[in-house]
Enzyme design. Sequence first.
Site, PDB file in Angstrom:
ATOM      1  N   GLU A 473      27.132  30.106  77.370  1.00 23.45           N
ATOM      2  CA  GLU A 473      27.130  29.249  76.262  1.00 23.45           C
ATOM      3  C   GLU A 473      28.141  29.103  75.403  1.00 23.45           C
ATOM      4  O   GLU A 473      28.930  28.248  75.639  1.00 23.45           O
ATOM      5  CB  GLU A 473      25.911  29.876  75.392  1.00 23.45           C
ATOM      6  N   GLU A 752      22.925  39.917  68.227  1.00 22.56           N
ATOM      7  CA  GLU A 752      22.414  38.272  67.970  1.00 22.56           C
ATOM      8  C   GLU A 752      20.745  38.490  67.507  1.00 22.56           C
ATOM      9  O   GLU A 752      20.372  38.219  66.731  1.00 22.56           O
ATOM     10  CB  GLU A 752      22.256  37.678  69.461  1.00 22.56           C
TER      11      GLU A 752
END
Length: 984
Positions: A473, A752
């Site tokens: 990502e 996260e």
Amino acid sequence: MSNNASPLNIHDLTCEYFENPLGIDVAAPRLSWKSSSDRRGARQSAYQIVVAASEAALNSNDLLWDSGKVASDQSLHVPYGGPALQPHQRCCWRARVWDEQDAPSAWSAPARWEMGLLGSAWPADWIAPAQDDDPDGARPSPILRRAFTTSDVASARIYATSLGLYALHLNGRRVGDAVLTPGWTSYQERIQYQTYDVTDLLRDGDNVIGATLGDGWWRGHMGFEGRRNNYGEGVALLLCLRIVHGDGRIEVIGSDEAWRASTGAIRANDIYMGETVDARCEQAGWASAGFDDSAWQDVKKVAHSKDVVVAQIGPFVTRHERITPTRVFTSPKGETILDFGQNMVGWVQVRASGSAGATITLRHAEVLDQQGNLYTENLRRARQTTQFILKGEGEEVFEPQFTFQGFQFVAVDGYPGEVKPENFTGVVLHSDMPAIGAWECNNPLLNQLQHNIVWGQKGNFVDVPTDCPQRDERLGWTGDAQAFIGTACYNMDVNAFFAKWLRDVAADQTDDGAITFVVPQLPRKPGGFNPMMNAGAAAWSDAGVICPWVIYQHYGDVRLLETQFDSMAGWVNYMRDHADEDLIWRKGFQFGDWLDYRGNFSLMPSPVTNNELIATAYFAYSAGLLARAARVLGRVADAEVYADLSARVKAAFVKEFVTESGRVGPNSQTAYTVALHFDLLPETLQPLAAQRLADEIRKANYHITTGFVGTPYICHALSKHGQTDVAYELLNQESFPSWLYPVKRGATTIWERWDGIKPDGSFQDAGMNSFNHYAYGSIGEWMFGVVAGIATDPDAPGFKHALIQPQPGGGLTRVKASLDTPYGRIESEWHLTERDMRLRVVVPANARATVRLPASSLDAITLDGKPFETGNGVHAGRVAGAGEVAIEIGAGEYTFVTTGLSAPAMMAKVKHVAGRLDRYSTLGDLLRNPQAKAVLVSATGFDPSTLPMAGFILGSPLEGLATFAPHLLTPAKMDALEAQLLAL
């Protein structure tokens, strides 16, 4: 004019954010400086800037520009005002100032800047190897060289960029210390070039320029679809070497068809996948004179626009810390694993000796699994693997050039000999942003939290503000950036970093004003549609408004607001156009309160707080910020239009989502947080909503239940509305979900997910579970701005006027913070004892501050050990409210002590203990437990049931008692009481 020597000393001269920069492409560069003084109240009343073509000309007063004495206290972003500057022009400058008594300072030491190409035509072409390589497979890095002869070099500059990444050599020596150049931008609109001073690398006679090209973001794997070649299939170089000879003659050597091409040791490279280096393929001396390149191939010109090439305005990515593994161990699977002790971003440098063809393989991961093996499932497609193949000639040193990894643990395979820590070095990479903030307290867990926040920023500020640095990502998610930017500004100097990225925000903005979810945006590919890679969602796209405003607040950068204003307005207009007639924004895709962990689908949870509430809240907030930006820029009509729009959206929000009793939307923590922090509620409803927010937090046993939207603002909303004690309970919470839960699990960066590693030791969904994801580190802004008390004043940006207003609590007895502002260092350090609160404040020269202290009157304050009085840097003092005084000070160091308080240290400890007694939501609740009441009466010798009813409704346990009878709970009694109550 006074004949007294001025106390001001001028230093830290910068041009367009940098010291002595090269390659400036701003027509009127802005100049800044700092002042320092040992004397209180020192400030600038006037300045003078002189600019010349050289230091010699400066000393002989042969000037390009003399500002003359300008009556102004401005010391930031003063634009050059002399004759128009030309490409490549060099300027030397210095400044002096006058203090408040009109006494001049000495001249500063000289500084310099040099102009770049200024839009002039490139005397060079894009070039690439004539033979095309396989566009779909792993490809060796091309190496290109150009031999030339020169002499009598007075100065020399290289201007260079590439499609893909590049590394330069001149006569066998590396050019510059930057890596991953030219960085990642919206390549269709902007490709940066870099400028290097190579004067000392040239020699009379034969010389060689060498360039190695890498795939990088240009043609490597990027995005969710696993695609390569997002921007193009081939890499290319654009370079110009400009030599000024001693006689003034100009010689230019550009990238053209005279160059030669081959391949070298780098056999494959990719941001996600890693890099393979085969030393047997290295062509020794290829970038030096005398090398035979007759077997190399020709190069070809590449038809790519040079109009999109612009000068670099952000910082380079460079090497920083070097970390040696803390241990080497064998996993249950039998793998040899290095533990670097820190989740870091960069690469591993390896030293090894072995036979030719021996292959060392390094696989990188952030954490170990429950069995103690390398955990790589959360990397998804990213291999994060580097391979080094030895040529077998003594000790060899390897490190990648065109990739980076996010890791703490590295599995080593094929190393020739014993794996020893000293043969492996973790090299930390990030954009070159000076550290400007420091924060510490007496709670080691909070100190580790601050450490984790900083390292999360380092790892994700690699040229663009990415979401994560390890999996497939690593994109410039706008939502993460806007959530964290306030904290980012406290930790590092990010002015230039965000100025560069915000240009790409505007470049990628769609024609209807929508701002993309990731910046730079990957080009669309047929069949590659992904709704999360589109544009136009609240909180994410609002980065286009929030980020410029926050940067302006911290750095006073008005030109950034000017540059971004059309983009900011475009986004607000988009929201207006997509809202319904009643101004509620209901249509289209929204992320909502992303990663509110209570949703049903782990990869994209359905938020508890309804999307239209969040979207409308951001609509009102961004419209209001845009109105404020317009006022700063003198755009009066725009300011009125957007202020009116913001007011109407706020009214619509209240009508749609708020009851007369202060209930907001679904009664969630996030709903109350955005309503309070964005100032969406009428004044009469704010206390009710704040109380409801506090109640919701107590119901959750002082756990946070917010996602990406609510988390950055929740403690701000609480402390702004009289609920600071509840905010501290959230901060001190150690069990899931909380900021300290990952700290207790050994985290060294921000996760996260609140439960990236669950309480039972298992992992969250591997499809989205980064252990270096900075957004939840946004609590750092509250730690600096409220706990330490160093906050910006919206009306005096750049900390020209600072607010020093710490709010002690949470069991903390000592907090120390500093911030290197554009004017100099601010410090705030407070201590609590049983007797008093002591606050030491430092304000830099040419700045001032308002200090707020808990005291009933100015008579309860001492300054530097003496009764408080004005003068000597203190301008005024006043009672600012119940139990608070405000003192206006100028530059200098001050020590304030509040006396006569009812044991502030005890109060802080009470609140800390109350937060840990999470089985009780109020004092009254605690007293209804017979055992707890008995313990309390025994410890204090007092039955708190006799207190007025107010003691039962103040909130957290024991706080009512501390308020009404503070003399009953000494710290010693608190220790015993804490142990007994927690044992029940």
